[in-house]
Design a protein around this motif. Structure first.
Motif, PDB file in Angstrom:
ATOM      1  N   TYR A 226     -18.760   1.118  62.854  1.00  0.00           N
ATOM      2  CA  TYR A 226     -18.018   1.686  61.732  1.00  0.00           C
ATOM      3  C   TYR A 226     -18.626   1.192  60.431  1.00  0.00           C
ATOM      4  N   ALA A 227     -18.619   2.050  59.423  1.00  0.00           N
ATOM      5  CA  ALA A 227     -19.262   1.751  58.145  1.00  0.00           C
ATOM      6  C   ALA A 227     -18.254   1.945  57.018  1.00  0.00           C
ATOM      7  N   PRO A 228     -17.471   0.907  56.717  1.00  0.00           N
ATOM      8  CA  PRO A 228     -16.462   1.048  55.665  1.00  0.00           C
ATOM      9  C   PRO A 228     -17.082   1.179  54.278  1.00  0.00           C
TER      10      PRO A 228
ATOM     11  N   LYS B 190     -16.872  -2.210  42.861  1.00  0.00           N
ATOM     12  CA  LYS B 190     -17.289  -0.861  42.452  1.00  0.00           C
ATOM     13  C   LYS B 190     -18.293  -0.921  41.307  1.00  0.00           C
ATOM     14  N   ARG B 191     -18.081  -1.875  40.390  1.00  0.00           N
ATOM     15  CA  ARG B 191     -19.017  -2.025  39.268  1.00  0.00           C
ATOM     16  C   ARG B 191     -20.386  -2.457  39.773  1.00  0.00           C
ATOM     17  N   ILE B 192     -20.399  -3.422  40.660  1.00  0.00           N
ATOM     18  CA  ILE B 192     -21.660  -3.938  41.195  1.00  0.00           C
ATOM     19  C   ILE B 192     -22.426  -2.846  41.936  1.00  0.00           C
ATOM     20  N   MET B 193     -21.702  -2.022  42.693  1.00  0.00           N
ATOM     21  CA  MET B 193     -22.341  -0.965  43.474  1.00  0.00           C
ATOM     22  C   MET B 193     -22.581   0.307  42.656  1.00  0.00           C
ATOM     23  N   ARG B 194     -22.103   0.302  41.417  1.00  0.00           N
ATOM     24  CA  ARG B 194     -22.291   1.426  40.503  1.00  0.00           C
ATOM     25  C   ARG B 194     -21.604   2.691  40.996  1.00  0.00           C
ATOM     26  N   ILE B 195     -20.418   2.503  41.566  1.00  0.00           N
ATOM     27  CA  ILE B 195     -19.573   3.630  41.971  1.00  0.00           C
ATOM     28  C   ILE B 195     -18.159   3.373  41.416  1.00  0.00           C
ATOM     29  N   PRO B 196     -18.043   3.313  40.086  1.00  0.00           N
ATOM     30  CA  PRO B 196     -16.782   2.875  39.465  1.00  0.00           C
ATOM     31  C   PRO B 196     -15.583   3.753  39.768  1.00  0.00           C
ATOM     32  N   ASP B 197     -15.817   5.011  40.087  1.00  0.00           N
ATOM     33  CA  ASP B 197     -14.702   5.932  40.329  1.00  0.00           C
ATOM     34  C   ASP B 197     -14.384   6.087  41.819  1.00  0.00           C
ATOM     35  N   ALA B 198     -14.988   5.276  42.663  1.00  0.00           N
ATOM     36  CA  ALA B 198     -14.769   5.388  44.102  1.00  0.00           C
ATOM     37  C   ALA B 198     -13.317   5.080  44.462  1.00  0.00           C
ATOM     38  N   LYS B 199     -12.817   5.788  45.428  1.00  0.00           N
ATOM     39  CA  LYS B 199     -11.470   5.545  45.937  1.00  0.00           C
ATOM     40  C   LYS B 199     -11.471   4.284  46.797  1.00  0.00           C
ATOM     41  N   THR B 200     -10.425   3.474  46.685  1.00  0.00           N
ATOM     42  CA  THR B 200     -10.294   2.278  47.505  1.00  0.00           C
ATOM     43  C   THR B 200      -9.532   2.605  48.781  1.00  0.00           C
ATOM     44  N   GLY B 201     -10.109   2.223  49.920  1.00  0.00           N
ATOM     45  CA  GLY B 201      -9.448   2.447  51.194  1.00  0.00           C
ATOM     46  C   GLY B 201      -8.648   1.242  51.632  1.00  0.00           C
ATOM     47  N   HIS B 202      -7.993   1.374  52.785  1.00  0.00           N
ATOM     48  CA  HIS B 202      -7.148   0.316  53.322  1.00  0.00           C
ATOM     49  C   HIS B 202      -7.616  -0.070  54.720  1.00  0.00           C
ATOM     50  N   VAL B 203      -7.276  -1.276  55.120  1.00  0.00           N
ATOM     51  CA  VAL B 203      -7.760  -1.784  56.405  1.00  0.00           C
ATOM     52  C   VAL B 203      -7.355  -0.888  57.571  1.00  0.00           C
ATOM     53  N   ASN B 204      -6.201  -0.274  57.487  1.00  0.00           N
ATOM     54  CA  ASN B 204      -5.754   0.600  58.581  1.00  0.00           C
ATOM     55  C   ASN B 204      -6.588   1.869  58.693  1.00  0.00           C
ATOM     56  N   ASP B 205      -7.258   2.239  57.605  1.00  0.00           N
ATOM     57  CA  ASP B 205      -8.168   3.387  57.684  1.00  0.00           C
ATOM     58  C   ASP B 205      -9.305   3.086  58.653  1.00  0.00           C
ATOM     59  N   VAL B 206      -9.807   1.866  58.607  1.00  0.00           N
ATOM     60  CA  VAL B 206     -10.880   1.455  59.509  1.00  0.00           C
ATOM     61  C   VAL B 206     -10.339   1.238  60.919  1.00  0.00           C
ATOM     62  N   ALA B 207      -9.184   0.600  61.007  1.00  0.00           N
ATOM     63  CA  ALA B 207      -8.589   0.327  62.323  1.00  0.00           C
ATOM     64  C   ALA B 207      -8.327   1.613  63.092  1.00  0.00           C
ATOM     65  N   SER B 208      -7.978   2.675  62.398  1.00  0.00           N
ATOM     66  CA  SER B 208      -7.717   3.957  63.062  1.00  0.00           C
ATOM     67  C   SER B 208      -8.987   4.504  63.709  1.00  0.00           C
ATOM     68  N   LEU B 209     -10.117   4.359  63.027  1.00  0.00           N
ATOM     69  CA  LEU B 209     -11.377   4.815  63.602  1.00  0.00           C
ATOM     70  C   LEU B 209     -11.745   3.979  64.820  1.00  0.00           C
ATOM     71  N   VAL B 210     -11.594   2.667  64.713  1.00  0.00           N
ATOM     72  CA  VAL B 210     -11.915   1.797  65.846  1.00  0.00           C
ATOM     73  C   VAL B 210     -11.013   2.129  67.029  1.00  0.00           C
TER      74      VAL B 210
ATOM     75  N   GLN C 116     -23.503   5.989  67.398  1.00  0.00           N
ATOM     76  CA  GLN C 116     -23.157   6.481  66.071  1.00  0.00           C
ATOM     77  C   GLN C 116     -22.659   5.349  65.154  1.00  0.00           C
ATOM     78  N   THR C 117     -22.963   5.480  63.881  1.00  0.00           N
ATOM     79  CA  THR C 117     -22.393   4.617  62.853  1.00  0.00           C
ATOM     80  C   THR C 117     -21.600   5.519  61.916  1.00  0.00           C
ATOM     81  N   MET C 118     -20.281   5.400  61.982  1.00  0.00           N
ATOM     82  CA  MET C 118     -19.394   6.351  61.308  1.00  0.00           C
ATOM     83  C   MET C 118     -18.842   5.771  60.004  1.00  0.00           C
ATOM     84  N   ALA C 119     -19.035   6.508  58.939  1.00  0.00           N
ATOM     85  CA  ALA C 119     -18.557   6.077  57.629  1.00  0.00           C
ATOM     86  C   ALA C 119     -17.047   6.279  57.507  1.00  0.00           C
TER      87      ALA C 119
END
Length: 256
Positions: A185-187, A212-232, A246-249
């Motif tokens: 998984y690729a959060p 987000k500033r460091i990665m230069r994606i200031p408007d990116a949406k923030t996800g939650h841990v359960n979003d990743v847990a659901s994929l796993v 597969q490596t799933m984003a």
């Protein structure tokens, strides 16, 4: 039907904790591992899992130590009966934002020891156990959107997570004859201790703002841990039998 058993590393907090709880809710017994300083958090997690009606044990093995990873798998099998799902979640980030010209190789070595060496050994000993059992299994690793594309000044972290993606592909090809599916998984930006910076986030307007500033994606949406847990949860389920390598984003298209 025999209850399946999962082992989750880096489980004391954040994404790992959410994965462990989700797998318990899915009906799996769960061994949770983290470093020794997280023993209190692990004990609390074990109680939560037991409260869901599942068996659980806490382990404090260091994933950078091969004998520790081997022992972690052995203890899981001894206590819970098998190993059917390995989630190699343990990982570290970096607070040193430097170019390749400025990099300190010792910092790379320390980060790769956890993010790559630790994952390699989890894959290795999980694969050995699953082959021995002869009933297949799921091996799931932690990559990142930084493993799907490069980000300036984050070279060591990007390399470590890209290596997990490559390792996952190679391992999937090697293990499919044993009915072992290997995925990662690729959060993206997920609200965890790894992405939060209390000092700078407050200045910039909220949790994960500095990442987000460091990665230069200031408007990116923030996800939650359960979003990743659901994929796993899905990748560990019987329904995912046809998915491997597969490596799933999980990133709201941040890696595109």
């Amino acid at each position: 039907m025999t209850t399946r058993v999962a082992l989750v590393t880096g489980a004391a907090q954040g994404i790992g904790q959410a994965i462990a709880l989700r797998l318990a809710k899915d009906g799996l017994d769960v061994a949770v591992d983290d470093i020794a300083s997280k023993a209190t958090e692990l004990d609390l997690l074990v109680k939560q899992i037991q409260g869901l009606g599942r068996r659980a044990i806490a382990l404090t093995e260091d994933v950078t130590q091969e004998h520790g990873v081997k022992r972690m798998v052995e203890q899981t099998v001894t206590a819970l009966g098998s190993l059917d799902v390995m989630v190699a979640n343990a990982g570290v980030g970096t607070r040193k934002i430097v170019t390749i010209a400025e990099t300190d190789i010792s910092d790379w070595d320390a980060l790769l020891a956890v993010n790559l060496r630790g994952v390699v050994m989890c894959y290795k000993y999980a694969a050995q156990q699953m082959i021995k059992q002869g009933t297949g299994g799921r091996i799931i690793g932690a990559s990142s959107i930084c493993g799907l594309k490069g980000y300036a000044n984050l070279g060591s972290y990007c390399v470590s997570k890209a290596a997990v993606r490559s390792l996952t592909q190679s391992s999937a090809l090697e293990l499919k004859e044993y009915n072992i599916q290997v995925n990662a998984y690729a959060p993206g930006i997920i609200n965890t201790a790894l992405t939060r910076d209390d000092l700078h986030d407050e200045e910039l307007g909220g949790p994960t703002s500095n990442s987000k500033r460091i990665m230069r994606i200031p408007d990116a949406k923030t996800g939650h841990v359960n979003d990743v847990a659901s994929l796993v949860s899905y990748l560990a389920s019987p329904e995912a039998h046809f998915i491997t390598g597969q490596t799933m984003a999980v990133d709201d298209a941040q890696s595109l």
